[in-house]
Design a protein around this motif. Structure first.
Motif, short mmCIF file in Angstrom:
data_model
loop_
_atom_site.label_atom_id
_atom_site.label_comp_id
_atom_site.label_asym_id
_atom_site.label_seq_id
_atom_site.Cartn_x
_atom_site.Cartn_y
_atom_site.Cartn_z
N VAL A 22 -52.97 40.82 -38.81
CA VAL A 22 -52.06 40.49 -37.71
C VAL A 22 -52.68 39.38 -36.87
CG1 VAL A 22 -51.10 42.82 -37.69
CG2 VAL A 22 -52.97 42.25 -36.15
N ASP A 23 -51.90 38.84 -35.97
CA ASP A 23 -52.42 37.81 -35.08
C ASP A 23 -52.98 38.42 -33.80
OD1 ASP A 23 -51.92 35.44 -36.60
OD2 ASP A 23 -49.79 35.85 -36.30
N MET A 24 -52.41 39.55 -33.36
CA MET A 24 -52.88 40.21 -32.14
C MET A 24 -52.32 41.62 -32.09
SD MET A 24 -52.43 39.11 -28.10
CE MET A 24 -50.67 39.34 -28.03
N VAL A 25 -53.06 42.52 -31.45
CA VAL A 25 -52.53 43.84 -31.10
C VAL A 25 -52.78 44.05 -29.61
CG1 VAL A 25 -52.76 44.92 -33.37
CG2 VAL A 25 -54.65 45.06 -31.76
N ILE A 54 -47.78 45.18 -32.08
CA ILE A 54 -48.36 44.41 -33.18
C ILE A 54 -47.65 43.07 -33.24
CG2 ILE A 54 -48.76 44.34 -35.67
CD1 ILE A 54 -48.65 47.44 -35.61
N TYR A 55 -48.44 41.98 -33.17
CA TYR A 55 -47.89 40.63 -33.10
C TYR A 55 -48.23 39.80 -34.33
CZ TYR A 55 -46.93 41.41 -28.16
OH TYR A 55 -46.44 41.89 -26.96
N LYS A 59 -44.67 36.54 -31.75
CA LYS A 59 -43.54 37.46 -31.84
C LYS A 59 -44.03 38.91 -31.98
CE LYS A 59 -39.34 38.32 -34.44
NZ LYS A 59 -39.40 39.38 -35.40
N LEU A 60 -43.50 39.78 -31.13
CA LEU A 60 -43.78 41.21 -31.25
C LEU A 60 -43.06 41.72 -32.49
CD1 LEU A 60 -44.90 43.89 -30.13
CD2 LEU A 60 -42.82 44.05 -28.76
N GLU A 61 -43.84 42.11 -33.48
CA GLU A 61 -43.25 42.53 -34.76
C GLU A 61 -42.94 44.02 -34.81
OE1 GLU A 61 -45.45 42.85 -38.75
OE2 GLU A 61 -44.43 40.91 -38.79
N ARG A 62 -43.84 44.84 -34.28
CA ARG A 62 -43.66 46.29 -34.34
C ARG A 62 -44.26 46.94 -33.12
NH1 ARG A 62 -45.88 49.64 -39.00
NH2 ARG A 62 -47.59 48.17 -39.06
N GLU A 86 -46.35 57.46 -34.07
CA GLU A 86 -45.12 57.26 -34.80
C GLU A 86 -44.46 55.96 -34.35
OE1 GLU A 86 -42.06 60.33 -33.77
OE2 GLU A 86 -43.58 60.96 -32.33
N PRO A 87 -43.80 55.28 -35.27
CA PRO A 87 -43.10 54.05 -34.89
C PRO A 87 -42.10 54.32 -33.77
CG PRO A 87 -43.22 54.24 -37.27
CD PRO A 87 -43.68 55.56 -36.70
N VAL A 88 -42.03 53.43 -32.81
CA VAL A 88 -41.13 53.61 -31.66
C VAL A 88 -39.68 53.73 -32.13
CG1 VAL A 88 -40.21 52.47 -29.60
CG2 VAL A 88 -42.68 52.59 -29.98
N ASP A 89 -39.31 52.99 -33.18
CA ASP A 89 -37.92 53.05 -33.63
C ASP A 89 -37.56 54.38 -34.29
OD1 ASP A 89 -39.30 52.62 -35.99
OD2 ASP A 89 -38.24 50.79 -36.52
N GLU A 90 -38.54 55.26 -34.51
CA GLU A 90 -38.27 56.60 -35.04
C GLU A 90 -38.23 57.66 -33.94
OE1 GLU A 90 -40.99 57.58 -38.21
OE2 GLU A 90 -40.53 55.73 -39.30
#
Length: 138
Positions: A22-25, A54-55, A59-62, A86-90
């Protein structure tokens, strides 16, 4: 690892949630959020309940919710050992609301809890509040 990317791994007891370049967290440190870029100085940090960003590029990817844990930044990258994640989208906002209500009721129902029991119950409330905030912001 390329000099312009960061090796990021997020491990929770139930599964590996991330193992990638990744580029940045951005992590929810116990003293405040902090970003980790490639070639960051080594350090260890406690994590509070919150969201890891996670970037890729700018761009914020996740986004991944973590209930707390530890982060290690070293010459190979950034490793997070999360208590739960857990992933935020879950995340389900209604389930998070109910978990918060349950945690608050558990504390209210505790009759003269020991100091360690009170700390455990208060921590459960903080985790539930952070999970609800993450779910509502998704």
């Amino acid at each position: 690892m390329a000099d312009n990317t960061l090796r990021f791994e997020l491990v929770a007891p139930e599964r590996l949630l991330a193992s990638e370049e990744v580029d940045m967290v951005v992590l929810p440190g116990s003293e405040g959020d902090f970003g980790v870029l490639p070639q960051h100085a080594p350090f260890l940090s406690l994590l509070r309940p919150g969201v890891i960003g996670i970037y890729r590029g700018d761009k914020l990817e996740r986004r991944i919710f973590v209930a707390g844990g530890f982060a290690e930044v070293n010459g190979q990258g950034c490793i997070v050992l999360g208590e739960a994640a857990e992933p935020v989208d879950e995340l389900d906002a209604e389930k998070a609301r109910q978990a918060l209500r349950n945690a608050e009721e558990d504390l209210a129902d505790a009759k003269e809890p020991s100091e360690s029991e009170r700390e455990r119950l208060e921590r459960a409330i903080r985790v539930a509040q952070a999970r609800l905030e993450a779910a509502e912001a998704a």
